[in-house]
Design an enzyme around this catalytic site. Sequence first.
Site, short mmCIF file in Angstrom:
data_model
loop_
_atom_site.label_atom_id
_atom_site.label_comp_id
_atom_site.label_asym_id
_atom_site.label_seq_id
_atom_site.Cartn_x
_atom_site.Cartn_y
_atom_site.Cartn_z
N ASP A 80 144.69 27.64 30.57
CA ASP A 80 143.81 28.60 30.84
C ASP A 80 143.38 28.30 32.26
O ASP A 80 143.64 27.39 32.89
CB ASP A 80 142.52 28.64 29.82
CG ASP A 80 142.17 27.21 29.66
OD1 ASP A 80 142.15 26.34 30.44
OD2 ASP A 80 141.69 26.92 28.30
N ASP A 108 134.12 15.62 34.30
CA ASP A 108 134.26 14.27 33.48
C ASP A 108 135.37 13.53 34.43
O ASP A 108 135.10 12.18 34.85
CB ASP A 108 135.04 14.52 32.09
CG ASP A 108 136.05 15.67 32.04
OD1 ASP A 108 136.49 16.15 33.02
OD2 ASP A 108 136.49 16.01 31.11
N ASP A 143 140.07 28.60 34.47
CA ASP A 143 138.56 28.58 34.49
C ASP A 143 138.25 28.83 35.82
O ASP A 143 138.80 28.32 36.69
CB ASP A 143 137.86 27.33 33.92
CG ASP A 143 137.96 27.07 32.37
OD1 ASP A 143 138.23 28.11 31.63
OD2 ASP A 143 138.33 25.96 32.09
#
Length: 366
Positions: free
Chosen positions: A71, A150, A73
């Site tokens: 995807d 992260d 983002d």
Amino acid sequence: MSFVNKIKKIWKNFFGNNRETAHCHINLKISHDQIDKDALTILRRLARHGYQACLVGGAVRDLLLGRQPKDFDIATNARPRQIKRLFRNCRLIGRRFRLAHLYFKDKIIEVSTFRSTPKKQSDDHHCSDDGMILRDNVYGTIEEDAWRRDFTINALYYDITKSSIIDFCGGLDDLKANLIRTIGDPFLRCREDPVRILRVIRFAAKLNMTIEETAEKAVLQLSCLLKDVPPSRLFHEFMKFFSCGYALNAFKLLCKYNVLKEILPLTQKALDDHNQPVKHFIEKALKNTDERLTNNDTISAAFLFAFLLWHPLLDYKKKLERQENMKAVPAFHQACHDVLKQQIQHMVITKHLRFMIIETWSLQLQ
Ligand code: ATP
Ligand code: MG
């Protein structure tokens, strides 16, 4: 010259082998053919209206690795309401931190406003209903947004207007070194959000990368914290984990790092009790799952749970037959109920999904 070699050459020219890459803009044109056309439209429209907008996270990482992103983002300095004003197909979601979801025929593109981590630690434990950590509902700069992500390889931004990669955390070096490195202290970051333990394993399996040494120690020592992750969030990450296309690798790493017992304790017990046949059975099913995804087939969550919990189900059934003198059919139904009841203590499995799992088991039994 291949795309990856081109990047390697640019790295070499710019930095040689030194790690002083944080906070850099690198001119690197990613062919627009490789970027989703709707994502390009969003990026261009935001830029036209004077906002900074970049591709971010998995899409940039995967494009740099020469992989097809799952995807696309987008992160921007436009606030959610400003985004909504520009796009008719936009819906704002989330209560405490708002995200813009842009709806297209075949997908949703997530556009998030740059966020920062508030200095005040008192906010640390606010969670939404589905367990998302909400202490970071403060808008920030692109750099602050990068530091709250992260892993370094997930904190790269691509600015299409300048054709440049923006790297604050040393993600390019780590991509080059095939290394998954937590941003900041891995122990702290995994305590802050234990889901990152599953995420690091997923990325190591998917990208065939090494987990940096301290992060590896954190995974080994802190996996018990996965017990505290709200069941609905764990289900969500669990599905991402097993549908990453590299579920077999990921499962092997789950076992290697002793994490399986935290999310599928009954499966771990079946492995402890029978080992090879259970391992062989699960690995075969996971291989099949990965192959289906490679061929763009869908996978079913019911099938996934059905084979992961198949041996625990047989063990329960046998136990009921032996200890409670139950007949095969009622023992089977009772075992279905008992196994799922135990599993839902760890993650949400909706009533409908439980029904589908039992259907799959019934077919298998026949
Ligand atoms: P995939 O290709 O599997 O979707 P991804 O990197 O895009 O990989 P997502 O789960 O879609 O993973 O998350 C998008 C981005 O959001 C990540 O790349 C990361 O920067 C950030 N992110 C997601 N989850 C967390 C988390 N628990 N903590 C910090 N940052 C996170
Ligand atoms: Mg993603």
